[in-house]
Design a protein around this motif. Structure first.
Motif, mmCIF file in Angstrom:
data_model
loop_
_atom_site.group_PDB
_atom_site.id
_atom_site.type_symbol
_atom_site.label_atom_id
_atom_site.label_comp_id
_atom_site.label_asym_id
_atom_site.label_seq_id
_atom_site.Cartn_x
_atom_site.Cartn_y
_atom_site.Cartn_z
ATOM 1 N N GLY A 10 0.827 -1.199 0.000
ATOM 2 C CA GLY A 10 0.000 0.000 0.000
ATOM 3 C C GLY A 10 0.857 1.241 0.000
ATOM 4 N N SER A 11 0.260 2.347 0.416
ATOM 5 C CA SER A 11 0.952 3.634 0.453
ATOM 6 C C SER A 11 1.258 4.017 1.890
ATOM 7 N N VAL A 12 2.432 4.582 2.091
ATOM 8 C CA VAL A 12 2.862 4.991 3.419
ATOM 9 C C VAL A 12 3.747 6.223 3.266
ATOM 10 N N GLN A 13 3.765 7.048 4.285
ATOM 11 C CA GLN A 13 4.621 8.230 4.253
ATOM 12 C C GLN A 13 6.037 7.867 4.686
ATOM 13 N N ALA A 14 6.982 8.629 4.206
ATOM 14 C CA ALA A 14 8.373 8.424 4.588
ATOM 15 C C ALA A 14 8.508 8.463 6.107
ATOM 16 N N GLY A 15 9.307 7.530 6.624
ATOM 17 C CA GLY A 15 9.487 7.420 8.060
ATOM 18 C C GLY A 15 8.530 6.461 8.730
ATOM 19 N N GLY A 16 7.518 6.035 8.003
ATOM 20 C CA GLY A 16 6.514 5.123 8.542
ATOM 21 C C GLY A 16 6.921 3.673 8.425
ATOM 22 N N SER A 17 5.955 2.794 8.736
ATOM 23 C CA SER A 17 6.215 1.357 8.730
ATOM 24 C C SER A 17 5.135 0.629 7.952
ATOM 25 N N LEU A 18 5.513 -0.552 7.487
ATOM 26 C CA LEU A 18 4.598 -1.407 6.740
ATOM 27 C C LEU A 18 5.080 -2.838 6.933
ATOM 28 N N ARG A 19 4.151 -3.791 6.979
ATOM 29 C CA ARG A 19 4.551 -5.192 7.054
ATOM 30 C C ARG A 19 3.942 -5.962 5.884
ATOM 31 N N LEU A 20 4.793 -6.568 5.108
ATOM 32 C CA LEU A 20 4.356 -7.430 4.019
ATOM 33 C C LEU A 20 4.256 -8.865 4.521
ATOM 34 N N SER A 21 3.236 -9.565 4.038
ATOM 35 C CA SER A 21 3.057 -10.969 4.387
ATOM 36 C C SER A 21 3.021 -11.803 3.121
ATOM 37 N N MET A 31 14.007 -18.722 1.461
ATOM 38 C CA MET A 31 12.861 -17.860 1.165
ATOM 39 C C MET A 31 13.365 -16.426 1.101
ATOM 40 N N GLY A 32 12.850 -15.664 0.150
ATOM 41 C CA GLY A 32 13.355 -14.312 -0.001
ATOM 42 C C GLY A 32 12.292 -13.295 -0.356
ATOM 43 N N TRP A 33 12.649 -12.046 -0.164
ATOM 44 C CA TRP A 33 11.848 -10.910 -0.649
ATOM 45 C C TRP A 33 12.698 -10.158 -1.669
ATOM 46 N N PHE A 34 12.072 -9.817 -2.777
ATOM 47 C CA PHE A 34 12.699 -9.020 -3.818
ATOM 48 C C PHE A 34 11.863 -7.772 -4.048
ATOM 49 N N ARG A 35 12.458 -6.815 -4.735
ATOM 50 C CA ARG A 35 11.687 -5.662 -5.161
ATOM 51 C C ARG A 35 12.181 -5.193 -6.528
ATOM 52 N N GLN A 36 11.287 -4.543 -7.247
ATOM 53 C CA GLN A 36 11.646 -4.010 -8.558
ATOM 54 C C GLN A 36 10.974 -2.659 -8.742
ATOM 55 N N TYR A 76 7.345 -12.940 6.346
ATOM 56 C CA TYR A 76 7.054 -11.525 6.563
ATOM 57 C C TYR A 76 8.252 -10.655 6.183
ATOM 58 N N LEU A 77 7.940 -9.415 5.856
ATOM 59 C CA LEU A 77 8.969 -8.393 5.709
ATOM 60 C C LEU A 77 8.483 -7.168 6.474
ATOM 61 N N GLN A 78 9.084 -6.932 7.625
ATOM 62 C CA GLN A 78 8.760 -5.742 8.405
ATOM 63 C C GLN A 78 9.609 -4.597 7.898
ATOM 64 N N MET A 79 8.955 -3.549 7.449
ATOM 65 C CA MET A 79 9.632 -2.406 6.848
ATOM 66 C C MET A 79 9.452 -1.203 7.767
ATOM 67 N N ASN A 80 10.532 -0.733 8.345
ATOM 68 C CA ASN A 80 10.493 0.434 9.233
ATOM 69 C C ASN A 80 11.296 1.570 8.628
ATOM 70 N N THR A 81 10.988 2.774 9.065
ATOM 71 C CA THR A 81 11.683 3.976 8.609
ATOM 72 C C THR A 81 11.813 3.963 7.086
ATOM 73 N N VAL A 82 10.701 3.769 6.419
ATOM 74 C CA VAL A 82 10.727 3.647 4.964
ATOM 75 C C VAL A 82 11.093 4.978 4.315
ATOM 76 N N GLN A 117 2.442 -3.875 -4.598
ATOM 77 C CA GLN A 117 3.005 -2.533 -4.710
ATOM 78 C C GLN A 117 3.177 -1.886 -3.336
ATOM 79 N N VAL A 118 4.332 -1.261 -3.156
ATOM 80 C CA VAL A 118 4.601 -0.423 -1.986
ATOM 81 C C VAL A 118 5.009 0.943 -2.503
ATOM 82 N N THR A 119 4.301 1.975 -2.042
ATOM 83 C CA THR A 119 4.590 3.345 -2.470
ATOM 84 C C THR A 119 4.851 4.199 -1.239
#
Length: 122
Positions: A10-21, A31-36, A76-82, A117-119
């Motif tokens: 989804g969409s998040v502001q810079a400095g925020g957090s998101l968790r992908l499952s 097992m891995g996470w990739f991005r493009q 999971y991919l915990q994304m902090n301080t995006v 998508q992560v924005t």
């Protein structure tokens, strides 16, 4: 065959957090996470092997954490301080090969999710 289904983007502001499952039909050796991002090659963000050892890309080290829950059959991919540069299509991936001690490129993996998508906005 391994089925992988991502969620949590989804969409998040810079400095925020998101968790992908990623719900998996079964776990594999690696097992891995990739991005493009648009116009860029697909890059490994982090991987996790069967022993629980992990490796993260330098660009996300200290901010992103890969983990799994065997009971929930989920990765999971915990994304902090995006940051805005984290904006990309994120994929869950799996392979029967050993992860190894170095980052892997996409041909190393055999199974892929559909991507999510992560924005990150500034």
């Amino acid at each position: 065959q391994v089925q992988l289904v991502e969620s949590g983007g989804g969409s998040v502001q810079a400095g925020g957090s998101l968790r992908l499952s990623c719900v998996v039909s079964r776990f594999t050796a690696c097992m891995g996470w990739f991005r493009q991002a648009p116009g860029k090659e697909r890059e490994e963000v982090a991987h996790l092997d069967r022993d629980g050892d992990t490796l993260s890309a330098d660009s996300v080290k200290g901010r992103f954490t890969i983990s799994k829950d065997n009971d929930k059959a989920s990765l999971y991919l915990q994304m902090n301080t995006v940051k805005p540069e984290d904006t990309a299509l994120y994929y869950c991936a799996a392979t029967e090969r050993w992860c190894g001690l170095n980052p892997r490129t996409s041909p190393w993996y055999s199974y892929w999710g559909q991507g999510i998508q992560v924005t990150v906005s500034s």
